[in-house]
Design a protein around this motif. Structure first.
Motif, PDB file in Angstrom:
ATOM      1  N   ALA A  24       8.203   3.919   4.130  1.00 52.91           N
ATOM      2  CA  ALA A  24       7.402   3.077   5.029  1.00 52.91           C
ATOM      3  C   ALA A  24       6.450   3.879   5.908  1.00 52.91           C
ATOM      4  O   ALA A  24       6.212   3.517   7.065  1.00 52.91           O
ATOM      5  N   THR A  25       5.907   4.950   5.373  1.00 51.77           N
ATOM      6  CA  THR A  25       4.915   5.719   6.119  1.00 51.77           C
ATOM      7  C   THR A  25       3.701   4.834   6.401  1.00 51.77           C
ATOM      8  O   THR A  25       3.145   4.240   5.474  1.00 51.77           O
ATOM      9  N   PRO A  26       3.281   4.697   7.662  1.00 56.86           N
ATOM     10  CA  PRO A  26       2.195   3.769   7.994  1.00 56.86           C
ATOM     11  C   PRO A  26       0.864   4.156   7.348  1.00 56.86           C
ATOM     12  O   PRO A  26       0.627   5.317   6.999  1.00 56.86           O
ATOM     13  N   LEU A  27      -0.009   3.176   7.241  1.00 56.33           N
ATOM     14  CA  LEU A  27      -1.309   3.381   6.612  1.00 56.33           C
ATOM     15  C   LEU A  27      -2.094   4.503   7.285  1.00 56.33           C
ATOM     16  O   LEU A  27      -2.679   5.358   6.604  1.00 56.33           O
ATOM     17  N   GLU A  28      -2.112   4.526   8.619  1.00 57.96           N
ATOM     18  CA  GLU A  28      -2.926   5.535   9.305  1.00 57.96           C
ATOM     19  C   GLU A  28      -2.441   6.955   9.001  1.00 57.96           C
ATOM     20  O   GLU A  28      -3.236   7.892   8.888  1.00 57.96           O
ATOM     21  N   GLU A  29      -1.130   7.112   8.824  1.00 57.61           N
ATOM     22  CA  GLU A  29      -0.593   8.426   8.483  1.00 57.61           C
ATOM     23  C   GLU A  29      -0.936   8.798   7.044  1.00 57.61           C
ATOM     24  O   GLU A  29      -1.326   9.930   6.754  1.00 57.61           O
ATOM     25  N   CYS A  30      -0.799   7.826   6.136  1.00 55.83           N
ATOM     26  CA  CYS A  30      -1.156   8.076   4.736  1.00 55.83           C
ATOM     27  C   CYS A  30      -2.636   8.425   4.613  1.00 55.83           C
ATOM     28  O   CYS A  30      -3.026   9.333   3.868  1.00 55.83           O
ATOM     29  N   GLU A  31      -3.464   7.725   5.383  1.00 55.90           N
ATOM     30  CA  GLU A  31      -4.901   7.964   5.321  1.00 55.90           C
ATOM     31  C   GLU A  31      -5.252   9.313   5.930  1.00 55.90           C
ATOM     32  O   GLU A  31      -6.179   9.997   5.471  1.00 55.90           O
ATOM     33  N   ALA A  32      -4.516   9.734   6.946  1.00 57.14           N
ATOM     34  CA  ALA A  32      -4.777  11.035   7.564  1.00 57.14           C
ATOM     35  C   ALA A  32      -4.432  12.175   6.599  1.00 57.14           C
ATOM     36  O   ALA A  32      -5.092  13.219   6.604  1.00 57.14           O
ATOM     37  N   ARG A  33      -3.417  11.962   5.767  1.00 58.02           N
ATOM     38  CA  ARG A  33      -3.039  12.994   4.790  1.00 58.02           C
ATOM     39  C   ARG A  33      -4.103  13.072   3.688  1.00 58.02           C
ATOM     40  O   ARG A  33      -4.663  14.129   3.452  1.00 58.02           O
ATOM     41  N   ASP A  34      -4.333  12.025   3.005  1.00 57.64           N
ATOM     42  CA  ASP A  34      -5.402  11.808   2.011  1.00 57.64           C
ATOM     43  C   ASP A  34      -5.906  13.093   1.342  1.00 57.64           C
ATOM     44  O   ASP A  34      -7.103  13.380   1.324  1.00 57.64           O
ATOM     45  N   ARG A  35      -4.999  13.842   0.762  1.00 55.05           N
ATOM     46  CA  ARG A  35      -5.376  15.122   0.145  1.00 55.05           C
ATOM     47  C   ARG A  35      -6.340  14.941  -1.021  1.00 55.05           C
ATOM     48  O   ARG A  35      -7.137  15.816  -1.324  1.00 55.05           O
ATOM     49  N   LYS A  36      -6.255  13.816  -1.720  1.00 49.56           N
ATOM     50  CA  LYS A  36      -7.123  13.581  -2.874  1.00 49.56           C
ATOM     51  C   LYS A  36      -8.424  12.869  -2.500  1.00 49.56           C
ATOM     52  O   LYS A  36      -9.274  12.640  -3.357  1.00 49.56           O
ATOM     53  N   GLY A  37      -8.546  12.502  -1.243  1.00 48.42           N
ATOM     54  CA  GLY A  37      -9.754  11.821  -0.812  1.00 48.42           C
ATOM     55  C   GLY A  37      -9.867  10.391  -1.287  1.00 48.42           C
ATOM     56  O   GLY A  37     -10.951   9.796  -1.251  1.00 48.42           O
ATOM     57  N   LEU A  38      -8.745   9.796  -1.696  1.00 50.62           N
ATOM     58  CA  LEU A  38      -8.785   8.437  -2.255  1.00 50.62           C
ATOM     59  C   LEU A  38      -9.099   7.396  -1.195  1.00 50.62           C
ATOM     60  O   LEU A  38      -9.861   6.447  -1.437  1.00 50.62           O
ATOM     61  N   TYR A  39      -8.506   7.553  -0.020  1.00 54.51           N
ATOM     62  CA  TYR A  39      -8.752   6.559   1.026  1.00 54.51           C
ATOM     63  C   TYR A  39     -10.218   6.592   1.465  1.00 54.51           C
ATOM     64  O   TYR A  39     -10.832   5.546   1.721  1.00 54.51           O
ATOM     65  N   ALA A  40     -10.759   7.802   1.565  1.00 54.64           N
ATOM     66  CA  ALA A  40     -12.162   7.912   1.953  1.00 54.64           C
ATOM     67  C   ALA A  40     -13.061   7.220   0.933  1.00 54.64           C
ATOM     68  O   ALA A  40     -14.005   6.510   1.286  1.00 54.64           O
ATOM     69  N   ARG A  41     -12.759   7.407  -0.336  1.00 51.43           N
ATOM     70  CA  ARG A  41     -13.546   6.754  -1.379  1.00 51.43           C
ATOM     71  C   ARG A  41     -13.370   5.238  -1.319  1.00 51.43           C
ATOM     72  O   ARG A  41     -14.326   4.478  -1.523  1.00 51.43           O
ATOM     73  N   ALA A  42     -12.146   4.800  -1.058  1.00 50.44           N
ATOM     74  CA  ALA A  42     -11.893   3.355  -0.963  1.00 50.44           C
ATOM     75  C   ALA A  42     -12.647   2.756   0.220  1.00 50.44           C
ATOM     76  O   ALA A  42     -13.187   1.639   0.135  1.00 50.44           O
ATOM     77  N   ARG A  43     -12.701   3.484   1.351  1.00 52.65           N
ATOM     78  CA  ARG A  43     -13.430   3.000   2.524  1.00 52.65           C
ATOM     79  C   ARG A  43     -14.919   2.862   2.214  1.00 52.65           C
ATOM     80  O   ARG A  43     -15.595   1.984   2.750  1.00 52.65           O
ATOM     81  N   ARG A  44     -15.411   3.710   1.331  1.00 56.64           N
ATOM     82  CA  ARG A  44     -16.824   3.643   0.965  1.00 56.64           C
ATOM     83  C   ARG A  44     -17.085   2.615  -0.132  1.00 56.64           C
ATOM     84  O   ARG A  44     -18.228   2.433  -0.557  1.00 56.64           O
ATOM     85  N   GLY A  45     -16.028   1.956  -0.592  1.00 58.64           N
ATOM     86  CA  GLY A  45     -16.173   0.946  -1.633  1.00 58.64           C
ATOM     87  C   GLY A  45     -16.272   1.500  -3.033  1.00 58.64           C
ATOM     88  O   GLY A  45     -16.608   0.777  -3.977  1.00 58.64           O
ATOM     89  N   GLU A  46     -15.933   2.786  -3.204  1.00 55.86           N
ATOM     90  CA  GLU A  46     -16.030   3.418  -4.516  1.00 55.86           C
ATOM     91  C   GLU A  46     -14.808   3.122  -5.388  1.00 55.86           C
ATOM     92  O   GLU A  46     -14.871   3.276  -6.600  1.00 55.86           O
ATOM     93  N   ILE A  47     -13.694   2.733  -4.755  1.00 56.50           N
ATOM     94  CA  ILE A  47     -12.478   2.386  -5.506  1.00 56.50           C
ATOM     95  C   ILE A  47     -12.127   0.939  -5.166  1.00 56.50           C
ATOM     96  O   ILE A  47     -11.666   0.652  -4.052  1.00 56.50           O
ATOM     97  N   PRO A  48     -12.343   0.006  -6.077  1.00 62.02           N
ATOM     98  CA  PRO A  48     -12.008  -1.395  -5.790  1.00 62.02           C
ATOM     99  C   PRO A  48     -10.499  -1.626  -5.852  1.00 62.02           C
ATOM    100  O   PRO A  48      -9.765  -0.876  -6.497  1.00 62.02           O
ATOM    101  N   GLU A  49     -10.041  -2.642  -5.153  1.00 60.68           N
ATOM    102  CA  GLU A  49      -8.628  -3.062  -5.186  1.00 60.68           C
ATOM    103  C   GLU A  49      -7.690  -1.888  -4.891  1.00 60.68           C
ATOM    104  O   GLU A  49      -6.723  -1.642  -5.606  1.00 60.68           O
ATOM    105  N   PHE A  50      -7.989  -1.177  -3.816  1.00 62.02           N
ATOM    106  CA  PHE A  50      -7.160  -0.042  -3.417  1.00 62.02           C
ATOM    107  C   PHE A  50      -6.108  -0.523  -2.427  1.00 62.02           C
ATOM    108  O   PHE A  50      -6.431  -1.100  -1.376  1.00 62.02           O
ATOM    109  N   THR A  51      -4.848  -0.282  -2.737  1.00 64.10           N
ATOM    110  CA  THR A  51      -3.745  -0.794  -1.919  1.00 64.10           C
ATOM    111  C   THR A  51      -3.832  -0.287  -0.480  1.00 64.10           C
ATOM    112  O   THR A  51      -3.953   0.911  -0.238  1.00 64.10           O
ATOM    113  N   GLY A  52      -3.762  -1.211   0.459  1.00 63.31           N
ATOM    114  CA  GLY A  52      -3.812  -0.886   1.874  1.00 63.31           C
ATOM    115  C   GLY A  52      -5.197  -0.977   2.469  1.00 63.31           C
ATOM    116  O   GLY A  52      -5.340  -1.077   3.690  1.00 63.31           O
TER     117      GLY A  52
END
Length: 342
Positions: free
Chosen positions: A278-306
């Motif tokens: 149950a690691t919170p979203l903000e913590e998972c996004e802060a880790r984001d070693r693969k840059g997936l959350y950043a890409r999802a925020r930019r709309g580059e990855i559709p249907e991204f969980t969270g």
């Protein structure tokens, strides 16, 4: 107009069998259709103008067929028993009709054969007829004495123990957001289990996507299919007494419930262990070693969980872990202790 067919679940087939066998007078609640099939496409019942006609319910033995077997054996109302054998079998009669309440199990479920095998081993030297019956152990649809009488047994011997058997296999499913720590904890858990002498199968997410779920995308339908496939494989491992560990995101509650059902139908109650990382979203996004959350925020990855797709937090997890205050090793040891009692 073409006939419509509905595929029935194992629970619906058990309800159909209870109705056909006269164990209940209430017809089962089934979807509207002209015909009903089992999982293999065998036509088991038809409906015409609201009248339900049962043709055959594969796997379930009817009370009439059991009566016929008892007559051939020359048994007249033998003592009956419902469920697994007691720890002390010394007081059991030499001749016994054993009824195993296993409604909802799959047709090839090892739970059924395991229950018979446990009786054969525990009550060696006694004459037994072991019959699976379409009744739920925990919440029986038929009183035990009435059930025993329907199948030709006399008074139920000693006492009733309806607890269903288990294969001893387990399936551990980690669920949580991307970056929560699921795969890392799962890997450490496997190390601990192997060091303790357990045989473990790790269903790695990347390997599952490459092989078992090749060609699937990340739409809700594809994610559901991926998790159900993982659940099916884990169920086959647990069915034979093995231990499976998997760590998909598994964002949807209904699909996780499907995986639980698949495993527990094959390996018995309690064989599925859901671990919510149950690691919170903000913590998972802060880790984001693969840059997936950043890409999802930019709309580059559709249907991204969270971010653009929901994550339905479990309400039925056996364990909940927040990695902000717990190390990977400590988290894995929590799960290890739950599984082994150590």
């Amino acid at each position: 107009m073409a006939d419509t067919r509905a595929r029935l679940s194992d629970a619906q087939l058990a309800a159909l069998a209870r109705y056909d066998f006269g164990l209940t007078t209430e017809p089962p609640e089934l979807p509207e259709a002209d015909g009903y099939e089992d999982a293999e496409g065998v036509l088991v019942a038809t409906a015409d103008g609201g009248a339900l006609t049962v043709r055959e319910v594969p796997r379930w033995r009817s009370p009439a067929s059991v009566h016929a077997e008892l007559a051939v054996r020359g048994w007249d109302r033998p003592a009956g028993w419902v469920g697994r054998p007691p720890d002390d079998v010394s007081g059991l009669p030499d001749r016994l009709l054993v009824l195993l309440p296993v409604a909802g199990t799959a047709p090839d479920s090892a739970v059924i054969s395991l229950g018979a095998a446990v009786w054969a081993d525990r009550a060696a030297g006694r004459e037994l007829v072991v019959v699976p019956v379409p009744v739920t152990a925990a919440e029986p649809e038929v009183p035990w004495l009435d059930l025993a009488a329907a199948y030709g047994a006399g008074p139920v011997a000693s006492h009733v123990d309806p607890a269903p058997p288990s294969t001893g296999g387990r399936a551990v499913m980690f669920t949580g957001l991307s970056g929560a720590g699921k795969s890392t904890i799962a890997g450490r858990l496997v190390e601990l289990l192997l060091a303790a002498g357990h045989t473990v199968t790790l269903l790695d997410g990347d390997e599952v996507r490459t092989h078992l779920s090749a060609g699937l995308g990340f739409s809700k339908a594809d994610r559901d299919t991926n998790v159900r496939r993982i659940g099916w494989v884990a169920a086959q491992i647990a069915k034979h007494g093995g231990l499976a560990v998997c760590a998909p995101i598994a964002p949807y509650a209904a699909t996780r419930a499907d995986a639980r059902r698949l495993v527990e139908e094959q390996a018995g109650p309690g064989s599925f262990v859901l671990v919510h990382v149950a690691t919170p979203l903000e913590e998972c996004e802060a880790r984001d070693r693969k840059g997936l959350y950043a890409r999802a925020r930019r709309g580059e990855i559709p249907e991204f969980t969270g971010i653009s797709d929901p994550y339905e937090e479990p309400t039925d997890a056996e364990l909940t872990i927040d990695t902000r205050g717990t190390s990977i090793d400590e988290s894995a040891r929590q799960v290890f202790a739950h599984l082994t009692g150590e």
